[in-house]
Design a protein around this motif. Structure first.
Motif, PDB file in Angstrom:
ATOM      1  N   VAL A 185       0.284  -0.892  -0.470  1.00  0.00           N
ATOM      2  CA  VAL A 185      -0.229   0.018  -0.114  1.00  0.00           C
ATOM      3  C   VAL A 185       0.477   1.449   0.201  1.00  0.00           C
ATOM      4  CG1 VAL A 185      -1.766  -1.487   1.162  1.00  0.00           C
ATOM      5  CG2 VAL A 185      -0.029   0.213   2.727  1.00  0.00           C
ATOM      6  N   VAL A 186       0.583   2.264   0.218  1.00  0.00           N
ATOM      7  CA  VAL A 186       1.180   3.852  -0.019  1.00  0.00           C
ATOM      8  C   VAL A 186       0.793   4.210   1.457  1.00  0.00           C
ATOM      9  CG1 VAL A 186       1.022   5.824  -0.686  1.00  0.00           C
ATOM     10  CG2 VAL A 186       0.413   4.211  -2.111  1.00  0.00           C
ATOM     11  N   GLY A 187       2.368   4.475   1.926  1.00  0.00           N
ATOM     12  CA  GLY A 187       1.903   5.793   3.286  1.00  0.00           C
ATOM     13  C   GLY A 187       3.358   6.600   3.122  1.00  0.00           C
ATOM     14  N   LEU A 188       2.467   7.515   3.663  1.00  0.00           N
ATOM     15  CA  LEU A 188       3.524   9.121   3.465  1.00  0.00           C
ATOM     16  C   LEU A 188       4.235   9.428   4.356  1.00  0.00           C
ATOM     17  CD1 LEU A 188       4.579  11.752   2.334  1.00  0.00           C
ATOM     18  CD2 LEU A 188       2.366  12.293   2.441  1.00  0.00           C
ATOM     19  N   ALA A 214      -2.739   4.733   2.763  1.00  0.00           N
ATOM     20  CA  ALA A 214      -4.501   4.730   1.202  1.00  0.00           C
ATOM     21  C   ALA A 214      -3.858   3.595   0.509  1.00  0.00           C
ATOM     22  CB  ALA A 214      -5.020   5.429   0.782  1.00  0.00           C
ATOM     23  N   ARG A 215      -4.828   2.932  -0.343  1.00  0.00           N
ATOM     24  CA  ARG A 215      -3.546   1.664  -1.311  1.00  0.00           C
ATOM     25  C   ARG A 215      -3.481   2.796  -2.684  1.00  0.00           C
ATOM     26  NH1 ARG A 215      -8.536  -0.877   0.592  1.00  0.00           N
ATOM     27  NH2 ARG A 215     -10.008  -0.183  -0.949  1.00  0.00           N
ATOM     28  N   THR A 216      -4.549   3.666  -2.762  1.00  0.00           N
ATOM     29  CA  THR A 216      -3.608   4.736  -4.055  1.00  0.00           C
ATOM     30  C   THR A 216      -3.379   6.058  -3.184  1.00  0.00           C
ATOM     31  OG1 THR A 216      -5.830   5.706  -4.504  1.00  0.00           O
ATOM     32  CG2 THR A 216      -5.212   3.235  -5.184  1.00  0.00           C
ATOM     33  N   VAL A 217      -2.095   6.374  -4.535  1.00  0.00           N
ATOM     34  CA  VAL A 217      -1.604   8.229  -3.916  1.00  0.00           C
ATOM     35  C   VAL A 217      -3.175   9.171  -4.353  1.00  0.00           C
ATOM     36  CG1 VAL A 217      -0.151   9.664  -4.593  1.00  0.00           C
ATOM     37  CG2 VAL A 217       0.467   7.628  -4.707  1.00  0.00           C
ATOM     38  N   ASP A 218      -3.340   8.590  -5.359  1.00  0.00           N
ATOM     39  CA  ASP A 218      -4.819   9.916  -5.265  1.00  0.00           C
ATOM     40  C   ASP A 218      -6.133   9.357  -3.594  1.00  0.00           C
ATOM     41  OD1 ASP A 218      -4.162  10.822  -7.443  1.00  0.00           O
ATOM     42  OD2 ASP A 218      -5.242   9.788  -8.451  1.00  0.00           O
ATOM     43  N   ASP A 219      -6.196   8.073  -3.155  1.00  0.00           N
ATOM     44  CA  ASP A 219      -6.292   8.278  -2.043  1.00  0.00           C
ATOM     45  C   ASP A 219      -5.653   9.330  -0.895  1.00  0.00           C
ATOM     46  OD1 ASP A 219      -8.218   7.141  -3.495  1.00  0.00           O
ATOM     47  OD2 ASP A 219      -7.956   4.977  -2.412  1.00  0.00           O
ATOM     48  N   SER A 410       5.728   6.004   0.696  1.00  0.00           N
ATOM     49  CA  SER A 410       6.286   4.007   0.310  1.00  0.00           C
ATOM     50  C   SER A 410       5.542   4.055  -1.120  1.00  0.00           C
ATOM     51  CB  SER A 410       5.834   3.973   1.152  1.00  0.00           C
ATOM     52  OG  SER A 410       6.285   2.205   1.233  1.00  0.00           O
ATOM     53  N   VAL A 411       5.708   3.193  -2.483  1.00  0.00           N
ATOM     54  CA  VAL A 411       4.955   3.037  -3.439  1.00  0.00           C
ATOM     55  C   VAL A 411       5.246   1.437  -3.502  1.00  0.00           C
ATOM     56  CG1 VAL A 411       6.103   4.365  -5.074  1.00  0.00           C
ATOM     57  CG2 VAL A 411       3.833   3.607  -5.194  1.00  0.00           C
ATOM     58  N   PRO A 412       4.467   0.550  -4.279  1.00  0.00           N
ATOM     59  CA  PRO A 412       4.522  -0.179  -4.269  1.00  0.00           C
ATOM     60  C   PRO A 412       5.731  -0.364  -5.449  1.00  0.00           C
ATOM     61  CG  PRO A 412       2.511  -0.516  -3.677  1.00  0.00           C
ATOM     62  CD  PRO A 412       2.935   0.985  -3.466  1.00  0.00           C
ATOM     63  N   ALA A 413       6.440  -1.796  -5.287  1.00  0.00           N
ATOM     64  CA  ALA A 413       7.232  -1.724  -6.476  1.00  0.00           C
ATOM     65  C   ALA A 413       7.934  -3.004  -7.216  1.00  0.00           C
ATOM     66  CB  ALA A 413       9.182  -1.084  -5.868  1.00  0.00           C
ATOM     67  N   GLY A 414       6.380  -4.046  -6.724  1.00  0.00           N
ATOM     68  CA  GLY A 414       6.582  -5.474  -6.683  1.00  0.00           C
ATOM     69  C   GLY A 414       7.089  -6.098  -6.165  1.00  0.00           C
ATOM     70  N   PHE A 415       6.688  -7.120  -6.451  1.00  0.00           N
ATOM     71  CA  PHE A 415       7.267  -8.736  -5.141  1.00  0.00           C
ATOM     72  C   PHE A 415       8.629  -9.463  -5.133  1.00  0.00           C
ATOM     73  CE2 PHE A 415       3.353  -6.656  -6.422  1.00  0.00           C
ATOM     74  CZ  PHE A 415       2.241  -7.401  -5.113  1.00  0.00           C
ATOM     75  N   THR A 416       9.015 -10.191  -4.312  1.00  0.00           N
ATOM     76  CA  THR A 416      10.087 -11.226  -4.736  1.00  0.00           C
ATOM     77  C   THR A 416       9.412 -12.337  -5.253  1.00  0.00           C
ATOM     78  OG1 THR A 416       8.816 -12.206  -2.611  1.00  0.00           O
ATOM     79  CG2 THR A 416      10.750 -10.296  -1.963  1.00  0.00           C
ATOM     80  N   ALA A 446       2.711   4.149 -13.774  1.00  0.00           N
ATOM     81  CA  ALA A 446       3.520   3.320 -14.854  1.00  0.00           C
ATOM     82  C   ALA A 446       3.202   1.774 -14.014  1.00  0.00           C
ATOM     83  CB  ALA A 446       4.218   4.076 -14.842  1.00  0.00           C
ATOM     84  N   THR A 447       3.137   1.636 -12.953  1.00  0.00           N
ATOM     85  CA  THR A 447       3.557   0.311 -12.942  1.00  0.00           C
ATOM     86  C   THR A 447       2.408  -0.608 -12.666  1.00  0.00           C
ATOM     87  OG1 THR A 447       3.973   0.635 -10.356  1.00  0.00           O
ATOM     88  CG2 THR A 447       5.726   0.859 -11.826  1.00  0.00           C
ATOM     89  N   GLY A 448       1.419  -0.786 -11.454  1.00  0.00           N
ATOM     90  CA  GLY A 448       0.102  -0.745 -11.380  1.00  0.00           C
ATOM     91  C   GLY A 448       0.324  -2.258 -10.521  1.00  0.00           C
ATOM     92  N   TYR A 449       1.584  -2.701 -10.087  1.00  0.00           N
ATOM     93  CA  TYR A 449       2.182  -3.298  -8.416  1.00  0.00           C
ATOM     94  C   TYR A 449       0.657  -3.105  -7.578  1.00  0.00           C
ATOM     95  CZ  TYR A 449       6.626  -3.965 -10.679  1.00  0.00           C
ATOM     96  OH  TYR A 449       7.095  -3.942 -11.791  1.00  0.00           O
ATOM     97  N   GLY A 450      -0.230  -1.980  -6.857  1.00  0.00           N
ATOM     98  CA  GLY A 450      -0.632  -1.583  -5.826  1.00  0.00           C
ATOM     99  C   GLY A 450      -2.015  -2.644  -6.081  1.00  0.00           C
TER     100      GLY A 450
END
Length: 456
Positions: A185-188, A214-219, A410-416, A446-450
């Motif tokens: 998720v997204v945290g600031l 939140a789950r998105t930056v806009d949220d 912090s923004v989602p960047a992918g998965f192991t 651009a990534t859509g990982y979230g």
């Protein structure tokens, strides 16, 4: 409506304002989701279902007004909520019910948000693994055998699993960023004072800040616009209102990329995921440059300031768990010379970073040095073959940034390969919260990982 609980908060708000759904319907969808998944995740530790339903019915009887009208939110169990149990993760406060809401709760309620409950946290928010003697451990929704991070781990896990669309948290050494990274998720962590807090013990303390998740930056922006803003109870509250244009481009932006923040050990799985982040921004038109960044002075400064705060905030050692007690004991050993050294180190680092921000718009780095670890482990004791001396050391990639007085998302960047979430950290100069969120949104889009939800 299918999966109403996984819509974005902005879409939920649109539907509420158009009267296509009611606040009662939306709340019930989240209560159903909590009943379905919370017994396994253990993110919501105190539920206010009846109280929330009364509020929802009242909101449905009036025209939508506030920006968060009808949206369910949960509050970290460090935040006081009037008439609703607040334990701080401590057995000493297991039955504590405050009489007054903290400022962030007041602002969320005034904006029309509905308090649905409290989210789990380690005792007094101590550490980046959410477990305490009152409620036990919060589990990662993407792998229930793994940690959700901390100290806002309950908030992050609840967001990731669709129990709430918005949550508040707090961050001293990474507590908004680490769980966001662990839970996709997204945290600031806002610039200190952007989201003011009122303290009767350490009003001038800038290492710990409240903030949105939140789950998105806009949220997140939707929530940040509500909880930010000047308040006279905070001596360093930012006076200017927060505004951001979420559609601005990152083209030609100058991005500094540091894969290890100056030599920190990083788990190979985390390194592999985060290594793709610079390429994402390059494809969006940013100018990315790898940098050798020396933030090592932040380590001693953070530890001294943190220990000083714990000694001030927790004079009674007998009621503390081992992690909190250790911090308070370290604080009691400090001298005036120690505090002077911390101030000199932080001042020097601030001025060096001021020159750095003249060359770069944002810094890109891993949030955490490891992916989510086994939930039974109290903390990470080794990274990539490097033994760590104490429970704080594995969080350096986050707490070094805390010393900079800077906003960091912090923004989602992918998965192991095992499917564990990994986040990337976007840091800006002090007060450049809007710029940080602009880059975070561009990366997210651009990534859509979230958009990948856990298979609970």
């Amino acid at each position: 409506m299918t999966d109403l609980h996984y819509l974005t908060a902005t879409e939920m708000s649109r539907l509420l304002r158009a009267r296509e759904i009611s606040a009662v319907e939306l709340l019930q969808a989240h209560l159903d989701r909590i009943e379905q998944v919370n017994p396994r995740v253990n993110a919501i530790v105190t539920l206010a279902a009846e109280q929330a339903m009364v509020t929802a019915r009242a909101l449905d009887s009036v025209a939508p007004a506030g920006p968060l009208h009808g949206l369910p939110v949960a509050h970290k169990d460090l935040v006081d909520t009037a008439g609703l149990r607040t334990t701080y993760g401590s057995p000493a406060f297991a039955d504590h019910v405050p009489e007054k809401d903290d400022l962030i709760v007041q602002r969320l309620k005034a904006a029309g948000a509905i308090t649905i409950g409290k989210t789990n946290t380690p005792e007094y928010g101590t550490g980046s693994h959410t477990v305490n003697e009152v409620f036990g451990a919060t589990r990662n929704p993407y792998d229930l055998s793994r940690s959700a991070g901390g100290s806002s781990g309950g908030a992050a896990a609840a967001l990731a699993s669709g129990m709430i669309p918005l949550a508040d948290g707090s961050d001293m050494g990474g507590s908004l960023r680490n769980p966001a990274s662990f839970c996709n998720v997204v945290g600031l962590r806002p610039t200190p004072g952007r989201v003011p807090a009122i303290s009767d013990k350490a009003a001038w303390y800038t290492l710990a800040v409240p903030g949105p998740m939140a789950r998105t930056v806009d949220d997140l922006v939707l929530m940040l616009q509500v909880v930010s803003g000047f308040h006279p109870g905070s001596p360093f509250a930012v006076t200017e209102p927060f505004h951001t244009d979420p559609i601005e481009t990152v083209e030609h932006m100058r991005v500094a990329w540091s894969p290890d923040l100056g030599g920190l050990p990083v788990d190979p799985r985390t390194a592999e995921v985060t290594a793709n982040a610079p390429h994402v921004l390059e494809e969006l038109g940013a100018r990315v440059e790898r940098v050798d960044l020396d933030l090592s002075d932040a380590d001693e400064a953070f530890r001294i300031y943190r220990a000083w705060y714990y000694a001030l905030a927790f004079p009674d050692l007998d009621i503390l768990g081992p992690n909190t007690r250790w911090n308070a004991e370290q604080g009691r050993l400090l001298s005036g010379a120690d505090l002077a050294r911390a101030e000199r180190l932080r001042t020097g680092l601030y001025h060096r970073m001021t020159a750095f921000w003249d060359r770069y718009d944002v810094l890109l780095a891993p949030v955490s040095q490891v992916p989510p670890f086994p939930v039974e482990d109290p903390y990470v004791s080794e990274i990539n073959g490097v033994r760590l001396p104490d429970y704080l050391s594995w969080m350096r990639s986050a707490y070094w940034i805390s010393v900079l007085h800077a906003p960091a998302a912090s923004v989602p960047a992918g998965f192991t390969p095992e499917g564990l979430p990994v986040g990337v950290q976007i840091v800006g100069r002090p007060f450049a919260d809007a710029r940080v969120l602009r880059v975070a949104r561009a990366f997210e889009q651009a990534t859509g990982y979230g958009s990948r939800h856990p298979a609970l």
